[in-house]
Scaffold this motif. Structure first.
Motif, PDB file in Angstrom:
ATOM      1  N   ASP A  28     -36.326 -18.480  35.370  1.00  0.00           N
ATOM      2  CA  ASP A  28     -36.411 -19.779  36.030  1.00  0.00           C
ATOM      3  C   ASP A  28     -35.030 -20.164  36.558  1.00  0.00           C
ATOM      4  N   LEU A  29     -34.908 -20.381  37.861  1.00  0.00           N
ATOM      5  CA  LEU A  29     -33.618 -20.730  38.439  1.00  0.00           C
ATOM      6  C   LEU A  29     -33.180 -22.147  38.087  1.00  0.00           C
ATOM      7  N   LEU A  30     -34.154 -23.037  37.808  1.00  0.00           N
ATOM      8  CA  LEU A  30     -33.808 -24.417  37.475  1.00  0.00           C
ATOM      9  C   LEU A  30     -33.402 -24.562  36.017  1.00  0.00           C
ATOM     10  N   ASP A  31     -33.996 -23.756  35.157  1.00  0.00           N
ATOM     11  CA  ASP A  31     -33.688 -23.827  33.723  1.00  0.00           C
ATOM     12  C   ASP A  31     -33.703 -22.411  33.138  1.00  0.00           C
ATOM     13  N   PRO A  32     -32.726 -21.583  33.512  1.00  0.00           N
ATOM     14  CA  PRO A  32     -32.746 -20.187  33.072  1.00  0.00           C
ATOM     15  C   PRO A  32     -32.533 -20.054  31.565  1.00  0.00           C
ATOM     16  N   SER A  33     -33.334 -19.204  30.954  1.00  0.00           N
ATOM     17  CA  SER A  33     -33.226 -18.971  29.514  1.00  0.00           C
ATOM     18  C   SER A  33     -32.511 -17.648  29.252  1.00  0.00           C
ATOM     19  N   PRO A  34     -31.572 -17.627  28.302  1.00  0.00           N
ATOM     20  CA  PRO A  34     -30.931 -16.359  27.927  1.00  0.00           C
ATOM     21  C   PRO A  34     -31.938 -15.302  27.477  1.00  0.00           C
ATOM     22  N   LEU A  35     -33.088 -15.744  26.963  1.00  0.00           N
ATOM     23  CA  LEU A  35     -34.106 -14.804  26.480  1.00  0.00           C
ATOM     24  C   LEU A  35     -34.760 -14.029  27.615  1.00  0.00           C
ATOM     25  N   ASP A  36     -34.596 -14.520  28.850  1.00  0.00           N
ATOM     26  CA  ASP A  36     -35.200 -13.838  30.001  1.00  0.00           C
ATOM     27  C   ASP A  36     -34.193 -12.973  30.760  1.00  0.00           C
ATOM     28  N   VAL A  37     -33.009 -12.802  30.189  1.00  0.00           N
ATOM     29  CA  VAL A  37     -31.965 -11.989  30.828  1.00  0.00           C
ATOM     30  C   VAL A  37     -31.953 -10.604  30.188  1.00  0.00           C
ATOM     31  N   GLU A  38     -32.129  -9.559  30.994  1.00  0.00           N
ATOM     32  CA  GLU A  38     -32.164  -8.185  30.500  1.00  0.00           C
ATOM     33  C   GLU A  38     -31.130  -7.331  31.237  1.00  0.00           C
ATOM     34  N   ILE A  39     -30.454  -6.448  30.499  1.00  0.00           N
ATOM     35  CA  ILE A  39     -29.462  -5.553  31.101  1.00  0.00           C
ATOM     36  C   ILE A  39     -30.072  -4.742  32.234  1.00  0.00           C
ATOM     37  N   GLU A  40     -31.279  -4.225  32.017  1.00  0.00           N
ATOM     38  CA  GLU A  40     -31.909  -3.371  33.022  1.00  0.00           C
ATOM     39  C   GLU A  40     -32.132  -4.125  34.336  1.00  0.00           C
ATOM     40  N   ASP A  41     -32.514  -5.396  34.243  1.00  0.00           N
ATOM     41  CA  ASP A  41     -32.739  -6.184  35.450  1.00  0.00           C
ATOM     42  C   ASP A  41     -31.427  -6.447  36.183  1.00  0.00           C
ATOM     43  N   ILE A  42     -30.375  -6.747  35.430  1.00  0.00           N
ATOM     44  CA  ILE A  42     -29.068  -7.003  36.041  1.00  0.00           C
ATOM     45  C   ILE A  42     -28.588  -5.756  36.781  1.00  0.00           C
ATOM     46  N   ALA A  43     -28.608  -4.617  36.096  1.00  0.00           N
ATOM     47  CA  ALA A  43     -28.111  -3.373  36.703  1.00  0.00           C
ATOM     48  C   ALA A  43     -28.947  -2.983  37.914  1.00  0.00           C
ATOM     49  N   HIS A  44     -30.273  -3.101  37.797  1.00  0.00           N
ATOM     50  CA  HIS A  44     -31.154  -2.738  38.906  1.00  0.00           C
ATOM     51  C   HIS A  44     -30.907  -3.642  40.115  1.00  0.00           C
ATOM     52  N   ALA A 120     -23.865 -21.481  38.499  1.00  0.00           N
ATOM     53  CA  ALA A 120     -23.278 -21.850  37.203  1.00  0.00           C
ATOM     54  C   ALA A 120     -24.325 -21.837  36.091  1.00  0.00           C
ATOM     55  N   ARG A 121     -25.532 -22.333  36.375  1.00  0.00           N
ATOM     56  CA  ARG A 121     -26.596 -22.328  35.357  1.00  0.00           C
ATOM     57  C   ARG A 121     -26.974 -20.901  34.975  1.00  0.00           C
ATOM     58  N   LEU A 122     -27.088 -20.045  35.972  1.00  0.00           N
ATOM     59  CA  LEU A 122     -27.443 -18.653  35.692  1.00  0.00           C
ATOM     60  C   LEU A 122     -26.354 -17.958  34.894  1.00  0.00           C
ATOM     61  N   LEU A 123     -25.093 -18.169  35.274  1.00  0.00           N
ATOM     62  CA  LEU A 123     -24.000 -17.505  34.560  1.00  0.00           C
ATOM     63  C   LEU A 123     -23.923 -17.983  33.116  1.00  0.00           C
ATOM     64  N   ALA A 124     -24.176 -19.274  32.888  1.00  0.00           N
ATOM     65  CA  ALA A 124     -24.170 -19.799  31.518  1.00  0.00           C
ATOM     66  C   ALA A 124     -25.244 -19.113  30.673  1.00  0.00           C
ATOM     67  N   ALA A 125     -26.441 -18.946  31.232  1.00  0.00           N
ATOM     68  CA  ALA A 125     -27.526 -18.279  30.505  1.00  0.00           C
ATOM     69  C   ALA A 125     -27.178 -16.818  30.231  1.00  0.00           C
TER      70      ALA A 125
END
Length: 208
Positions: A28-44, A120-125
């Motif tokens: 969610d771009l408005l309220d990003p959760s750290p639980l939805d952040v995955e290394i594979e998604d970032i690298a891809h 900023a919200r995304l980087l914080a998450a």
């Protein structure tokens, strides 16, 4: 005479503010959760986002994934004893772009605060996901900005058609980096290579 019914109101659906990742996560771009952040998604994602709006030479784009690895290499060359968390924070400095893409600096200046607040919200998450402080220290920020400008100088002169004088004016002096590292990091990699190298580096820094 039968009174006419007022026309039925159409149901308005709120605009979608999340992105589905290949991992299956919905970020969610408005309220990003750290639980939805995955290394594979970032690298891809970062391996498929072009720096310089794609205006670089070579058979492949110069990806944000390759850029982040270059920035970390420059930072380590400047400060060899940099600790693991600092290296990880530097490697993740452009990580929000796996969701929102790489917007060139002139366009960021036009858009202003709207882009910055989402970033900023995304980087914080992302920082919370990897156990990093939400805000970088001032010392780390100084090092990161110097390494980022150094990477931009090299990319600009080697790949994006800038003259040395022009690059100096915008990005400052070139960084001290060995010729071998320059050859490696300034030769655009295929997306699959950029993804693999960034994923492996992220994994190694989270497991140290």
């Amino acid at each position: 005479m039968t009174a006419k019914r007022p026309p039925a109101k159409s149901k308005v659906t709120a605009p979608r503010a999340w992105q589905r990742m290949l991992s299956g996560r919905r970020l969610d771009l408005l309220d990003p959760s750290p639980l939805d952040v995955e290394i594979e998604d970032i690298a891809h994602g970062l391996a498929r986002v072009a720096r310089w709006n794609g205006q670089t030479s070579g058979n492949h784009i110069f990806s944000v994934a390759q850029h982040t690895l270059l920035v970390e290499a420059i930072a380590r060359a400047r400060t060899p004893r940099l600790d693991r968390k600092a290296r990880l924070a530097i490697l993740l400095h452009d990580a929000p772009e796996y969701v929102i893409g790489d917007m060139i600096s002139p366009f960021k200046a036009v858009i202003g605060d709207a882009y910055k607040s989402v970033e900023a919200r995304l980087l914080a998450a992302i920082h919370l996901r990897f156990g990093l402080p939400v805000k970088r220290s001032s010392d780390l920020d100084v090092l990161l900005k110097a390494a980022d400008r150094g990477a931009a100088f090299l990319e600009a002169t080697r790949l994006a058609g800038f003259s040395t004088a022009e690059a100096r004016r915008f990005f400052g002096p070139p960084p001290a980096l060995s010729p071998a590292l320059e050859r490696d990091y300034l030769s655009p990699w295929p997306a699959s290579v950029a993804e693999k190298r960034l994923r492996e580096r992220l994994v190694s820094l989270t497991q140290e």
